[in-house]
Design an enzyme around this catalytic site. Structure first.
Site, PDB file in Angstrom:
ATOM      1  N   ASP A 483       0.804  -1.220   0.000  1.00  0.00           N
ATOM      2  CA  ASP A 483       0.000   0.000   0.000  1.00  0.00           C
ATOM      3  C   ASP A 483       0.831   1.261   0.000  1.00  0.00           C
ATOM      4  O   ASP A 483       0.319   2.352  -0.242  1.00  0.00           O
ATOM      5  CB  ASP A 483      -0.855   0.020   1.278  1.00  0.00           C
TER       6      ASP A 483
HETATM    7  C1  BGC Z   1       0.243   1.261   6.208  1.00  0.00           C
HETATM    8  C2  BGC Z   1      -0.123   0.034   5.433  1.00  0.00           C
HETATM    9  C3  BGC Z   1      -1.606  -0.067   5.345  1.00  0.00           C
HETATM   10  C4  BGC Z   1      -2.215   1.211   4.818  1.00  0.00           C
HETATM   11  C5  BGC Z   1      -3.708   1.110   4.878  1.00  0.00           C
HETATM   12  C6  BGC Z   1      -0.397   2.463   5.610  1.00  0.00           C
HETATM   13  O1  BGC Z   1      -0.098   3.574   6.373  1.00  0.00           O
HETATM   14  O2  BGC Z   1       1.630   1.397   6.257  1.00  0.00           O
HETATM   15  O3  BGC Z   1       0.427  -1.124   6.053  1.00  0.00           O
HETATM   16  O4  BGC Z   1      -1.951  -1.111   4.499  1.00  0.00           O
HETATM   17  O5  BGC Z   1      -1.791   2.312   5.562  1.00  0.00           O
HETATM   18  O6  BGC Z   1      -4.337   2.236   4.438  1.00  0.00           O
HETATM   19  C1  NOJ Z   2      -1.830  -3.857   5.373  1.00  0.00           C
HETATM   20  C2  NOJ Z   2      -2.979  -3.913   4.422  1.00  0.00           C
HETATM   21  O1  NOJ Z   2      -4.143  -4.330   5.105  1.00  0.00           O
HETATM   22  C3  NOJ Z   2      -2.680  -4.835   3.279  1.00  0.00           C
HETATM   23  O2  NOJ Z   2      -3.733  -4.807   2.353  1.00  0.00           O
HETATM   24  C4  NOJ Z   2      -1.380  -4.474   2.625  1.00  0.00           C
HETATM   25  O3  NOJ Z   2      -1.129  -5.400   1.611  1.00  0.00           O
HETATM   26  C5  NOJ Z   2      -0.243  -4.426   3.617  1.00  0.00           C
HETATM   27  N1  NOJ Z   2      -0.581  -3.552   4.705  1.00  0.00           N
HETATM   28  C6  NOJ Z   2       1.059  -3.975   3.001  1.00  0.00           C
HETATM   29  O4  NOJ Z   2       1.045  -2.633   2.674  1.00  0.00           O
END
Ligand code: BGC
Ligand code: NOJ
Length: 808
Positions: A483
């Protein structure tokens, strides 16, 4: 250092001191009503949706961290204590918290009184049941005053924490005998209320927080408890609470139990009122009557136990490694069920008011629970697919209560559609239910615009093909699995979200990870296409997979490992040419899982690079070197301080991809070494470093660039649970369903010399005994006494028990 121990027979983790390195929690509830409960009774509960139907109030990021829950204050003479230790924190002679499958049992002992708080959400009920058992273990009679306490949340947890000008005036309660009713907003648009009752006569009650606690007091010193008598306060606005006051006399050796029920009650709209202005409480009374004795609580516990034993009987391992057994038999599947129920909504790291159900997350979670609750998985797949758009793209998230896509986040995460193929394929392999592919499913929840589920999968597959970039690799969109790899974001403005901002819309930034995912999903998609008779589509899919493989080998091989992406400008991401972030984990895992580079030695080379550059004592970090400054062209990944989260943290979600990749190249020993670095049961002894629960995976462990290397965060709600399940159960232990049969192909360290697995699948039982002489080997299988060619055991007719001997 340990803070407790596993009780494997009871399937419980037993915490023996309240001073754990972080609140260690459990989840209660199986269907509609859920509770989060910490070892000191903190947390909250809700009906279906943690944002809109929250019963009790919880303050995140509080001081102290875990204050607010369901407490029982005990006044013994002039002394006041709580068996859960919090919030009074009076020293206990003994403390124990047993977190088990859907039950939590907290016991505190002080000065000759043992108080046990057993909590569960019984099957089929929308209520949290607390049985408080008080025992006098001393020589003298005891006169105790007991005060229960919960603080009601005004249903909408977001509004509750923000809109004080309104909600400090709306709170309403009713009291009827020992039942306290929280009826805020029932008089207008709600048809639900909460009840907090007890099965014994009460000496008094309170329902107004300020009266009970005192305006300038904390929960550790409620005025009413200190004074020893309830005030009978009736909340009017402000902060409604539920508190019962009970007087209990116990002779030496005597014990008594009280059953408290905190329930959610919904009335049909036309039966809201018994008389004008009089709430219809029939259902609430019936609920309280169902738990009017301790014996009924015992029955509910036994029923719940039966439910879990039934589920967990699907895959049973017996190996010489007790830590492996407890992960595989109990805790990993348990966590998978919790992710099924919660997705990413409510934990001690997710507020329950933010994210709904993720499209990508929910599909991956399926991989971990499809064998446990196939029928519910089926519905989940249909729900997810209904949030897809006609062009194959999808809402990134949807709301559990409405099942509708979330407009605030929208779509544009280009890996999302492919996960629907992965989830559906897992379901069909487990169940053989190909009829699901013919189900009619709407696009964007529009009943006027529907297609078969297979057609949805087809749109998913073609979405990737229609969105390729200059190198023939998939366009990344807002981000892919990571993400935080936001290659079109270019954010210079502090309050802008990385995930939904695209300051430069371009069709240039490409993801090698999505390419790997595409090649991985393609054979499953092709097989499903054949099942529905779309032979041309299947053949084309196989050709597309080959073309994508070629594109990866041509444009995404960096010499020693796979590139991660091309950015907006066409520059390489995750290459030896980069100054920082030279290598990233995701494509090494997924491309090799998809079989790319396995024949020509590149896979082994890439995995050796992972070992050389990314491996640490606590797991495999996401990238190296960590980004030390903000790279506007990369986005959020470079916003994290080095070593945390997506910037070189140990993301426990993609470590299993590398484990699986290691089994693909036949290195089960290395796979198992990686597994043991992050599987929580193996980390119990270093709980003071790891800090999170030693019975569930965390999303992230701080990487080697971080000051707190080895420290985990974000336990419970993470795709880590499902993927580690797949890695250990399907690939290292090697037992996995495929369309044509049960694959038995272990690839695990020779340190596990032999093991047995009993796997229930498609109505039959497969009993597998493995003699594991080496970690790669060519397994030889003897099925019901006859040696077979290969490792695929054909499906047996339902009702059969199949005996399989496997020698590696
Ligand atoms: C986090 C990710 C997460 C995303 C969700 C980010 O700030 O680092 O792990 O999946 O937010 O919106
Ligand atoms: C958490 C999110 O829920 C997931 O969808 C994502 O793949 C990981 N973070 C890595 O960014």
């Amino acid at each position: 250092m340990r803070f407790g121990h596993f009780d494997d027979d009871a399937r419980e983790y037993v915490i023996t001191t309240p001073r754990t390195p972080y609140p260690w929690i459990n989840y209660l509830g199986t269907e509609d009503f859920f509770s989060l409960i910490s070892h000191t009774a903190g947390g909250y509960c809700f009906f279906r949706d943690a944002r809109f139907r929250r019963l009790i109030r919880f303050r995140y990021n509080n001081v102290p961290i875990d204050a607010g829950g369901r407490y029982f204050y005990i006044r013994d003479g002039e002394e006041v204590w709580t068996p859960s230790w919090m919030p009074v924190k009076a020293e206990l002679d003994r403390f124990e918290c047993r977190h088990g499958l859907g039950t939590t049992r907290i016991t505190g002992e002080r000065n000759g009184v043992v108080a046990e708080q057993l909590v569960l959400v019984p099957l089929g009920e929308s209520a949290e049941v607390h049985r408080l058992t008080l025992a006098n273990t001393g020589e003298v009679p005891k006169r105790l005053s007991v005060f229960s306490f919960v603080e009601f949340c005004l249903w909408n947890a977001w509004d509750d924490q923000t809109n004080f000008q309104r909600n400090l005036s709306t709170g309403q309660v009713e009291i009827e005998g020992g039942a306290i009713y929280h009826v805020t907003e029932y008089r207008e648009r709600r048809n639900h209320f909460a009840v907090f009752g007890v099965n014994a006569p009460i000496a008094g009650f309170d329902t107004d927080r300020e009266s009970f606690v005192g305006l300038y007091n904390g929960l550790h010193e409620p005025e009413v408890v200190l004074a020893g008598a309830a005030l009978g306060s009736v909340a009017s606005g402000w902060a409604p609470i539920g508190s019962h006051h009970l007087e209990v006399e116990l002779g030496p050796g005597e014990s008594r139990s009280f059953v408290f029920v905190l329930g959610y009650v919904e009335n049909p709209i036309d039966a809201k009122w018994k008389a004008p202005g009089v709430v219809n409480k029939e259902r609430a009374r019936a609920l309280l009557a169902r738990f009017d004795s301790s014996a009924r609580v015992d029955d509910a516990v036994a029923e719940l136990r039966g439910y879990w034993e039934g589920l967990l009987g699907t895959y049973v391992l017996s190996s010489p490694d007790e830590r492996l057994d407890r992960m595989v038999n109990t805790w990993n599947p348990y966590q998978c069920m919790v992710t099924f129920n919660m997705s990413r909504s409510a934990s001690y790291f997710e507020s329950g008011i933010g994210r709904g159900m993720g499209f990508r997350d929910s599909n991956q979670d399926l991989l971990g629970f499809v064998h446990l609750v196939p029928d519910r998985a089926r519905q989940r797949i249909l729900d997810i697919a209904a949030t897809q758009f006609t062009d194959g793209s999808a809402y990134h998230q949807y709301q559990p209560l409405t099942k509708r896509g979330n407009h605030d986040v929208g779509s544009g995460f280009n890996d999302d559609p492919l996960w629907l193929i992965e989830g559906t394929a897992a379901y069909v392999k487990e169940t053989g239910d190909t009829a699901i592919l013919a189900e009619d499913v709407p696009f964007d929840n529009d009943p006027a615009d529907t297609a078969t589920l297979f057609e949805h999968l087809k749109r998913s597959f073609h979405f990737t093909l229609e969105n390729l970039g200059p190198h023939g690799l998939p366009l990344i969109g807002r981000a892919d699995w990571n993400d935080c790899l936001n290659l079109n974001c270019f954010s210079e403005t502090s309050d802008e979200p990385y995930q939904t901002t695209a300051n430069r819309e371009g069709r240039t930034a490409e993801s090698v990870f999505i390419a790997g995912l595409f090649v991985h999903a393609a054979p499953d998609f092709a097989d499903l296409a054949e099942l529905v008779g779309e032979m041309d589509e299947a053949a084309a899919a196989r050709r597309h997979a080959q073309a994508m493989t070629d594109a990866v080998l041509e444009h995404a091989w960096d010499g020693e490992w796979f590139l991660r992406a091309y950015d907006f400008f066409g520059n390489k991401v995750g290459s030896r040419d980069c100054d920082e972030g030279k290598i990233l984990i995701e494509p090494q895992g997924f491309c090799i899982m998809a079989g790319i580079g396995v024949d020509d030695g590149r896979a082994v080379k890439a995995l050796d690079s992972v070992k050389a550059h990314l491996d640490t004592d606590f797991g495999i970090v996401l990238n190296q070197p960590a980004y030390s400054t903000y790279h506007v062209e990369l986005g959020e990944i470079s916003s994290y301080p080095p070593g945390y989260k997506e910037n070189a943290g140990i993301f426990c979600h993609n470590n299993p991809w590398v484990m699986i990749a290691e089994t693909v190249v036949g290195r089960g020993g290395r796979a198992f070494d990686y597994y043991r670095k992050i599987a929580p049961a193996y980390l119990e002894e270093i709980s003071e470093i790891h800090r999170m629960e030693p019975y569930v995976y965390s999303q992230m462990i701080a990487g080697r660039d971080a000051a707190r290397h080895g420290e985990a965060k974000n336990s419970w709600l993470t795709g880590t649970a499902a993927w580690n399940w797949v890695a250990i159960a399907h690939h290292m232990l090697g037992v996995r369903p495929e369309l044509g049969g049960l694959r038995v192909a272990p690839c695990i360290s020779s340190e596990i010399p032999g093991f047995t697995i009993t796997r229930r699948c498609r109505g039959s039982v497969y009993r597998i005994r493995v003699d594991n002489a080496c970690e790669l080997g060519e397994p030889r299988l003897v099925v019901d006494g006859r040696e077979i060619a290969g490792t695929l055991v054909p499906w047996a007719p339902p009702g059969t028990t199949v005996e399989i001997a496997c020698r590696t």
